[in-house]
Design a protein around this motif. Sequence first.
Motif, PDB file in Angstrom:
ATOM      1  N   VAL B 447      13.300  48.115  38.739  1.00  9.28           N
ATOM      2  CA  VAL B 447      12.668  49.307  39.321  1.00  9.28           C
ATOM      3  C   VAL B 447      11.731  49.941  38.295  1.00  9.28           C
ATOM      4  O   VAL B 447      10.599  50.316  38.613  1.00  9.28           O
ATOM      5  N   GLU B 460       7.886  58.745  32.819  1.00  9.51           N
ATOM      6  CA  GLU B 460       7.487  59.177  34.164  1.00  9.51           C
ATOM      7  C   GLU B 460       8.269  58.391  35.204  1.00  9.51           C
ATOM      8  O   GLU B 460       8.678  58.929  36.231  1.00  9.51           O
ATOM      9  N   LEU B 464      10.719  59.958  37.960  1.00  6.90           N
ATOM     10  CA  LEU B 464      10.456  59.737  39.382  1.00  6.90           C
ATOM     11  C   LEU B 464      11.701  59.197  40.093  1.00  6.90           C
ATOM     12  O   LEU B 464      12.100  59.682  41.150  1.00  6.90           O
ATOM     13  N   VAL B 465      12.335  58.204  39.479  1.00 10.08           N
ATOM     14  CA  VAL B 465      13.508  57.587  40.095  1.00 10.08           C
ATOM     15  C   VAL B 465      14.658  58.599  40.193  1.00 10.08           C
ATOM     16  O   VAL B 465      15.318  58.716  41.225  1.00 10.08           O
ATOM     17  N   ASN B 467      14.431  61.921  40.170  1.00  6.99           N
ATOM     18  CA  ASN B 467      14.139  62.968  41.146  1.00  6.99           C
ATOM     19  C   ASN B 467      14.313  62.457  42.578  1.00  6.99           C
ATOM     20  O   ASN B 467      14.705  63.219  43.457  1.00  6.99           O
ATOM     21  N   GLY B 468      14.040  61.186  42.794  1.00  3.98           N
ATOM     22  CA  GLY B 468      14.311  60.599  44.110  1.00  3.98           C
ATOM     23  C   GLY B 468      15.805  60.575  44.392  1.00  3.98           C
ATOM     24  O   GLY B 468      16.253  60.908  45.483  1.00  3.98           O
TER      25      GLY B 468
END
Lengths: 252, 498
Positions: B447, B460, B464-465, B467-468
């Motif tokens: 990922v 980053e 991103l992962v 926060n998802g």
Amino acid sequence: MSALLEVNNLKVRVEDREILHGLTLTVNKGQVHAIMGPNGSGKSTLSHVIAGKPGYEVTDGEILFEGDDLLAMEPDERAAKGVFLAFQYPVEIPGVATMNFLRTALNAQRKARGEAEMSTPDFLKKVREVCTRLNIPQDMLKRGVNVGFSGGEKKRNEVLQMALFEPSLCILDEMDSGLDIDALRIAADGVNALRTPDRGFVVITHYQRLLNYIVPDVVHVMSHGRVVKSGGKELALELEESGYAQFEDKAA
Amino acid sequence: MPAVQETVDRVRQIDVDQYRYGFETLIESEKAPKGLDEDTVRFISAKKDEPAWMLEWRLEAFRRWQTMAEPTWARVDYPKIDYQDLYYYAAPKQTKALASLDEVDPEILRTYEKLGISLREQEILAGVVRPDGEGAPEERRVAVDAVFDSVSVATTFQAELKKAGVIFMPISHAIREHPELVQKYLGSVVPTSDNFFATLNSAVFSDGSFVYVPPGVRCPMELSTYFRINEKNTGQFERTLIIADKGAYVSYLEGCTAPQRDENQLHAAVVELIAHDDAEIKYSTVQNWYPGNSEGQGGIYNFVTKRGDCRGRNSKISWTQVETGSAITWKYPSCILRGDNSRGEFYSIAISNGYQQVDSGTKMIHLGKNTTSRVISKGIAAGKSQNTYRGLISAHRKATGARNFTACDSLLIGDKCGAHTVPYVEAKNSSALFEHEATTSKISEDVLFYCVQRGLSQEEAVGLVVNGFVKDVLQQLPMEFAVEAQKLISISLEGSVG
């Protein structure tokens, strides 16, 4: 024609095993190169090393991208420079909406190139335009990245990103795996629409079938970590007839 | 080098604490003598000018505390705390009561400014525009009560809240000004005998916030408290009491910071929520106490008892927490679903990095008929941290039709950390329906590589992962807090991946 990608005498190890034993390949702008070969010949390794996936050790040789030393760059720098890898198995990222992902990635690339971030209206306009061109329903972009996507949708999402980021080198790693014939045609049409005189493609595949849709300029046969034969598009047809066995023997 | 190895090395090298609030404010303060005995309790009570009943209540708690032992069942490991080696009261020195904000020590105001909290009403008035864009843009205002070490220094928007009939003031004032309410509710959810830390708090609590929302009133603004520990070797023991009377609604936010220190500091708060018939309380926390340095030295020991009582029919209590700080977290915000058709919710993001240890979760005690509860917990462990979810879901014999849904997800970053899930489920009647889902996953290298291939940096990509991963919970936070929390999550995980 100027060289886009030059791979010279590339030797690559994974743990203690050498996978590529001195591979050489030159892709010029505007060309589509197909790389064919049996399982384990090192096709995917080549694509991973070009994109900078961790876990591979380059022991010899070089990769130049538009004349610059690609191996000295971090994978995200390579992406910003214009190297794009369409994955064989695109990953799922739950909770991250595709639209958000596309925008974050596009702006990260622009920032790395010293360009201003794209404004929201400009971005939406561009996405809409690309979706229309590729016949992708925009609803897909509201869903988590590849979460619950069918095989065809995942590959179309890769083509969408290719169209959006406008890279100069596109590597397609077994784009045909897991696709039925209709999905394959749609994805291939998307790729063909991106063929321009400035852009180069490396298409990795087992089968000649994909090359009926994406017609290559050059076909290479890989076996045991080397390019053992290169030729025109007719080489792919020849392979379909005679199989890879002849090259297995030669390389051994 | 494989990314996992790099991650591990990187975590080892860098100073994991990216703590931004590690400054100390130099102000004169007044402390109780070190150590704890009845005189300390009397000292605190006298300082607060408390009525006799309050002192008695404290002393009774203190006597009981002396007979109690520190609990050891949690999956946290720390050196023994010497309770006689702490200060139990510290207050910024001042001689008279404050008549307005202008009289607050400017050093303290500067501290809160550094934290991004403006106590000045006019600045808050300039506040955030509602994002949903309903009708004309409306000002979003937040009333703030700021607690500095042991003392509440300023509460904003008092006048406007008073007009609505809402009482929002330091609990030390409420004890004097609204003794009938405090006496009626204090200790009615978390009794003085509840547990070691809650009992200690009952004996020595110094300040905190008090909220009362009268029947039928929807509190016109978000209420917020910021807690900050400043003094060395000082325990902070806040006490918060929130009552929503029949049909009332209130949303309350809590934020916490502390300076960076080598020694560990003790924090043992108690929060009690009471929701009467048809009332709703939404309680959100962003906890960012100092987590300790990269060697695991220093940091806050956070032993908190938070409990809500859905006392009335159709009442609702919702806890949302984002836990990123503290060396030790021991915290189980719970709901007692006493009223028929009442509902309890718990949404949690617990992030641990470095040597942090988190043992957190919730208890949903179903007593009334047709009560429902929902638990969404997201644990993220990085570095050498340990992250445990501990939850109890129980249905009483008479709690017919009780329903619970629990989803407990853990995400591991690197291979030196641990995530643990300890669910307790007790259904004492056959009509109860409890569902529990749990997952544990690692941020996979595939990922991360996918994201960096698209141009994101490693950090980053992790941001991103993650926060998802926590999206379901972030959505529960009030807007302005959600943005802050999202940033905090990224900061907390900085350097966790190579």
